[in-house]
Scaffold this motif. Structure first.
Motif, PDB file in Angstrom:
ATOM      1  N   GLY A 171       0.783  -1.231   0.000  1.00 45.66           N
ATOM      2  CA  GLY A 171       0.000   0.000   0.000  1.00 45.66           C
ATOM      3  C   GLY A 171       0.808   1.269   0.000  1.00 45.66           C
ATOM      4  N   PHE A 172       2.144   1.152  -0.025  1.00 49.41           N
ATOM      5  CA  PHE A 172       3.004   2.328  -0.036  1.00 49.41           C
ATOM      6  C   PHE A 172       4.056   2.183  -1.139  1.00 49.41           C
ATOM      7  N   ASP A 173       4.353   3.297  -1.760  1.00 50.64           N
ATOM      8  CA  ASP A 173       5.386   3.319  -2.799  1.00 50.64           C
ATOM      9  C   ASP A 173       6.141   4.642  -2.688  1.00 50.64           C
ATOM     10  N   PRO A 174       6.966   4.802  -1.656  1.00 47.89           N
ATOM     11  CA  PRO A 174       7.611   6.099  -1.420  1.00 47.89           C
ATOM     12  C   PRO A 174       8.587   6.469  -2.523  1.00 47.89           C
ATOM     13  N   THR A 175       8.799   7.745  -2.670  1.00 47.67           N
ATOM     14  CA  THR A 175       9.776   8.255  -3.620  1.00 47.67           C
ATOM     15  C   THR A 175      11.163   8.197  -2.984  1.00 47.67           C
ATOM     16  N   LEU A 176      12.113   7.609  -3.703  1.00 49.56           N
ATOM     17  CA  LEU A 176      13.481   7.465  -3.207  1.00 49.56           C
ATOM     18  C   LEU A 176      14.418   8.396  -3.969  1.00 49.56           C
ATOM     19  N   GLN A 177      15.497   8.768  -3.303  1.00 50.01           N
ATOM     20  CA  GLN A 177      16.606   9.476  -3.938  1.00 50.01           C
ATOM     21  C   GLN A 177      17.839   8.598  -3.826  1.00 50.01           C
ATOM     22  N   LEU A 178      18.453   8.310  -4.947  1.00 50.52           N
ATOM     23  CA  LEU A 178      19.651   7.471  -4.994  1.00 50.52           C
ATOM     24  C   LEU A 178      20.733   8.238  -5.728  1.00 50.52           C
ATOM     25  N   LEU A 179      21.863   8.398  -5.068  1.00 50.98           N
ATOM     26  CA  LEU A 179      22.933   9.274  -5.553  1.00 50.98           C
ATOM     27  C   LEU A 179      24.067   8.450  -6.148  1.00 50.98           C
ATOM     28  N   SER A 180      24.684   8.981  -7.181  1.00 56.98           N
ATOM     29  CA  SER A 180      25.875   8.334  -7.731  1.00 56.98           C
ATOM     30  C   SER A 180      27.103   8.796  -6.945  1.00 56.98           C
ATOM     31  N   PRO A 181      28.084   7.902  -6.702  1.00 54.47           N
ATOM     32  CA  PRO A 181      29.309   8.321  -6.007  1.00 54.47           C
ATOM     33  C   PRO A 181      30.006   9.495  -6.694  1.00 54.47           C
ATOM     34  N   GLY A 182      29.897   9.578  -8.014  1.00 54.26           N
ATOM     35  CA  GLY A 182      30.516  10.689  -8.730  1.00 54.26           C
ATOM     36  C   GLY A 182      29.918  12.028  -8.341  1.00 54.26           C
ATOM     37  N   ASP A 183      28.600  12.066  -8.115  1.00 56.71           N
ATOM     38  CA  ASP A 183      27.972  13.312  -7.691  1.00 56.71           C
ATOM     39  C   ASP A 183      28.389  13.685  -6.280  1.00 56.71           C
ATOM     40  N   LEU A 184      28.554  12.693  -5.398  1.00 53.70           N
ATOM     41  CA  LEU A 184      29.041  12.997  -4.060  1.00 53.70           C
ATOM     42  C   LEU A 184      30.471  13.519  -4.123  1.00 53.70           C
ATOM     43  N   ALA A 185      31.312  12.914  -4.954  1.00 54.54           N
ATOM     44  CA  ALA A 185      32.691  13.377  -5.090  1.00 54.54           C
ATOM     45  C   ALA A 185      32.722  14.817  -5.596  1.00 54.54           C
ATOM     46  N   ALA A 186      31.842  15.153  -6.543  1.00 54.00           N
ATOM     47  CA  ALA A 186      31.785  16.522  -7.039  1.00 54.00           C
ATOM     48  C   ALA A 186      31.340  17.487  -5.946  1.00 54.00           C
ATOM     49  N   ALA A 187      30.400  17.049  -5.098  1.00 52.95           N
ATOM     50  CA  ALA A 187      29.962  17.894  -3.980  1.00 52.95           C
ATOM     51  C   ALA A 187      31.096  18.101  -2.978  1.00 52.95           C
ATOM     52  N   LEU A 188      31.846  17.029  -2.694  1.00 49.40           N
ATOM     53  CA  LEU A 188      32.998  17.152  -1.794  1.00 49.40           C
ATOM     54  C   LEU A 188      34.025  18.123  -2.359  1.00 49.40           C
ATOM     55  N   THR A 189      34.291  18.025  -3.645  1.00 45.45           N
ATOM     56  CA  THR A 189      35.248  18.934  -4.275  1.00 45.45           C
ATOM     57  C   THR A 189      34.796  20.378  -4.135  1.00 45.45           C
ATOM     58  N   ALA A 190      33.495  20.641  -4.373  1.00 42.73           N
ATOM     59  CA  ALA A 190      32.982  22.000  -4.268  1.00 42.73           C
ATOM     60  C   ALA A 190      33.101  22.528  -2.844  1.00 42.73           C
ATOM     61  N   VAL A 191      32.792  21.689  -1.865  1.00 41.91           N
ATOM     62  CA  VAL A 191      32.870  22.109  -0.463  1.00 41.91           C
ATOM     63  C   VAL A 191      34.310  22.398  -0.058  1.00 41.91           C
ATOM     64  N   LEU A 192      35.240  21.531  -0.477  1.00 38.83           N
ATOM     65  CA  LEU A 192      36.646  21.732  -0.121  1.00 38.83           C
ATOM     66  C   LEU A 192      37.245  22.934  -0.840  1.00 38.83           C
ATOM     67  N   GLU A 193      36.950  23.085  -2.107  1.00 40.53           N
ATOM     68  CA  GLU A 193      37.522  24.207  -2.861  1.00 40.53           C
ATOM     69  C   GLU A 193      37.072  25.549  -2.305  1.00 40.53           C
ATOM     70  N   ASP A 194      35.803  25.623  -1.874  1.00 37.51           N
ATOM     71  CA  ASP A 194      35.262  26.890  -1.386  1.00 37.51           C
ATOM     72  C   ASP A 194      35.372  27.049   0.124  1.00 37.51           C
ATOM     73  N   GLY A 195      35.908  26.041   0.821  1.00 33.90           N
ATOM     74  CA  GLY A 195      36.075  26.145   2.270  1.00 33.90           C
ATOM     75  C   GLY A 195      34.775  26.347   3.021  1.00 33.90           C
ATOM     76  N   LEU A 196      33.760  25.586   2.642  1.00 28.06           N
ATOM     77  CA  LEU A 196      32.421  25.815   3.197  1.00 28.06           C
ATOM     78  C   LEU A 196      32.271  25.205   4.580  1.00 28.06           C
ATOM     79  N   ASN A 197      31.304  25.752   5.303  1.00 28.87           N
ATOM     80  CA  ASN A 197      31.031  25.349   6.681  1.00 28.87           C
ATOM     81  C   ASN A 197      29.529  25.177   6.843  1.00 28.87           C
ATOM     82  N   GLY A 198      29.098  24.155   7.582  1.00 32.99           N
ATOM     83  CA  GLY A 198      27.678  23.984   7.861  1.00 32.99           C
ATOM     84  C   GLY A 198      27.130  22.687   7.310  1.00 32.99           C
ATOM     85  N   LEU A 199      25.788  22.605   7.282  1.00 35.35           N
ATOM     86  CA  LEU A 199      25.084  21.401   6.858  1.00 35.35           C
ATOM     87  C   LEU A 199      24.665  21.523   5.399  1.00 35.35           C
TER      88      LEU A 199
END
Length: 596
Positions: free
Chosen positions: A185-213
């Motif tokens: 009776g349930f069919d929730p919507t899922l989000q599934l991420l590729s490791p490449g997208d996480l690596a790109a996010a890590l690169t952006a955070v490190l390059e810009d010296g970001l802080n927070g959540l």
């Protein structure tokens, strides 16, 4: 990012290795180490290819928590060692599982949403404890360095689940099986991420010296049943009260817990490249089991207009199938809905459909949706009460039809994208109006629908339905406290058919002349209580006048027409002599016709 090491602290896990390889590709010239601890990194500073040692310091630490068993104490030790080694940036990779699945979850929440830190589920609490440990263990060191002018940024990333071949986390194992237990009776919507997208996010955070959540989400989500089908896993739907291992995962297969990567999008140039379907397709290929060709062609990498579903669960294929069968039957043959004014709904552009909700169950909204999809080719998104997303089958039904939880964020999401937003301003109380007052409008709450229209400069299209109150006429109420807690209804209504079978009343729906608030008022008028009240009263006046006119024309609850057969653009009543009828905001000319 300056010269030095970026260390992934995650043992020898498959996901850590994938991230290490992706980071090396995205950060050429940098040394990216995979180590079990900072102590190991200090003992042996060689590059991942086995080259000569180096004396370069630890420039940034990326802590990739165990996907199944996040350990706050282990994190504390690694952060303290990294700070002692002079790390200039700390990144903790948490999980979007920190968001609790719940029927009150509005969907696609941003980092500052209250539910992003609510807790209350064992899995979510473990991830929140990990994040709290990161903040606590770095607070003193960060304060000390801030005093000397050298603050240490701490970024906490919450990526969506990342299925990786050979990994032992729940989601990797779920999509590797031949069969998967799901909640019936349930069919929730899922989000599934590729490791490449996480690596790109890590690169952006490190390059810009970001802080927070920061939330990290894929470009497009996918319904659970489509995700399983994409990788060839067969579903085994079980009732929710039957425990299936692991029982703590049941909520994540029942309700929404999707997130929006708002901060990353605002503060960096990062954008997810892969959809959830594409992440799953890559996962299947890495396991040597390509996704079925037909499913891939129909789902992978496509946007809403092509794939037919979105981040809130709307499924256009589902709507089309029901429209050809059940919805079409009850609309055309059981309730025989007749409609006037459909052409007033714009073929494109934003607008608010403001209606009157009666009949205890949400069938009037469903019939309006079916009619608008069929006659105008548009998909209105109705704001719904959380109770409609709580129970099996009903939740699945309402979500796939495009229902979204009533809140300002969801309303903004629809109108910002020039969509049609359906609103019942009386709220749940309107649906539970006793039959003796069924065609008297209740309070419009805080007139939020007017503020929405003003903020987004969207016209308001009132519409009323006569006949829906008779499908479940409410003659009494049972007020049990435990029942209110369970159902979140005001009371249990007493109807002639005991709430089991709706009566086959004849329905009449009238879409009224649009109220173009954008023509006379700017967005700032949403903060003017006087303007908001005046516009709300005008909408109410038009709806009340239309209801009175339609009730006057109706001769029977179960049969007969109140609109002309030859012209459904205006509500004309069949008479033997031409006359003019004053209707809400317009003069309607009636000519000879017949009742049916």
């Amino acid at each position: 990012m300056t010269a030095g090491f970026t260390a992934l602290i995650a043992g020898t896990g498959e996901l850590a290795e994938r991230l290490q390889g992706a980071l090396k590709q995205q950060c050429p010239g940098r040394t990216v180490r995979l180590a079990e601890s900072c102590a190991e990194l200090a003992r042996s500073r060689v590059d991942a290819g086995g080259g000569a040692g180096t004396s370069a310091g630890l420039e940034a630490l990326v802590y990739l928590a165990d996907r199944s068993r996040p350990d706050p104490e282990h994190l504390r030790r690694q952060l303290q060692e990294a700070l002692a080694a002079g790390a200039r940036h700390l990144v903790v990779v948490s999980s979007s599982e920190a968001v609790v699945p719940h029927h009150h979850h509005p969907g696609l929440i941003a980092e500052d949403h209250p539910r992003a830190q609510a807790g209350g589920h064992p899995i979510a609490d473990r991830w929140l404890a990990l994040e709290a440990a990161a903040l606590e263990s770095t607070a003193l060191e960060v304060t000390t360095r801030e005093a000397t002018g050298e603050p240490v940024p701490l970024a906490i990333l919450r990526p969506a689940p990342m299925p990786v071949a050979g990994a032992d986390d729940y989601w990797s194992r779920l999509f590797s099986r031949r069969f998967a237990a799901t909640v019936a009776g349930f069919d929730p919507t899922l989000q599934l991420l590729s490791p490449g997208d996480l690596a790109a996010a890590l690169t952006a955070v490190l390059e810009d010296g970001l802080n927070g959540l920061f939330h990290v989400a894929p470009r497009q989500p996918i319904p659970l049943h489509k995700a399983l089908r994409l990788v060839g896993v067969r579903r085994l739907p079980l009732l929710a009260n039957f425990a299936f291992p692991p029982a703590t995962r049941r909520a994540y297969l029942t309700y929404s817990w999707t997130v929006r990567a708002r901060r990353l999008g605002e503060e960096t140039a990062w954008r997810a490249r892969s959809t959830s379907a594409e992440a799953l397709e890559s996962f299947a290929l890495s396991r040597g089991r390509p996704a079925p060709e037909q499913t891939t062609r129909n789902a992978a990498g496509r946007d809403l207009d092509q794939a037919g579903y979105d981040g809130y669960g709307l499924d256009r294929g589902y709507i089309a199938r029901l429209g050809r069968a059940q919805l079409g039957f009850v609309h055309d043959h059981y309730w025989r809905v007749e409609i006037a004014g459909m052409e007033r709904i714009p073929s494109q552009g934003r607008a608010l459909l403001v209606g009157m909700h009666r009949g205890f169950m949400p069938f009037d909204g469903v019939m309006a949706l079916h009619a608008v999809v069929r006659d105008r080719g548009r998909y209105p998104r109705f704001l719904i009460h959380p109770a409609l997303a709580k129970f099996p089958f009903l939740a699945n039904f309402m979500t796939k039809l495009g229902g979204i939880l009533a809140c300002r964020e969801n309303a903004d999401h629809v109108l910002e994208r020039d969509g049609l937003l359906g609103v019942y301003p009386e709220g749940i109380r309107g649906a539970f109006t006793p039959y003796s007052r069924a065609y008297k409008l209740g309070r419009f709450g805080r007139d939020e629908f007017v503020k929405m229209a003003l903020r987004h400069q969207a016209p308001i299209i009132p519409f009323v339905t006569v006949g829906s109150a008779e499908i479940f006429p409410i003659f009494g109420a049972i007020r049990w406290r435990w029942l209110r807690r369970l159902t979140e209804w005001p009371y249990l209504p007493i109807t002639p058919t005991l709430n089991l079978v709706p009566l086959p009343s004849k329905w009449h729906t009238w879409f009224l002349e649009p109220l173009h608030v954008e023509a006379d008022h700017g967005p700032e008028a949403a903060d003017d209580p006087k303007v908001v009240r005046l516009l709300s009263n005008e909408v109410r006046r038009r709806m009340e006048a239309a209801i009175a006119e339609m009730l006057q024309r109706r001769r029977s609850i179960f049969r007969g027409s109140i609109f002309s057969r030859t012209d459904h653009r205006q509500p004309n009543i069949g008479v033997t002599k031409e006359r003019t009828v004053t209707a809400p905001s317009t003069a309607v000319k009636s000519t000879t016709g017949s009742m049916r």
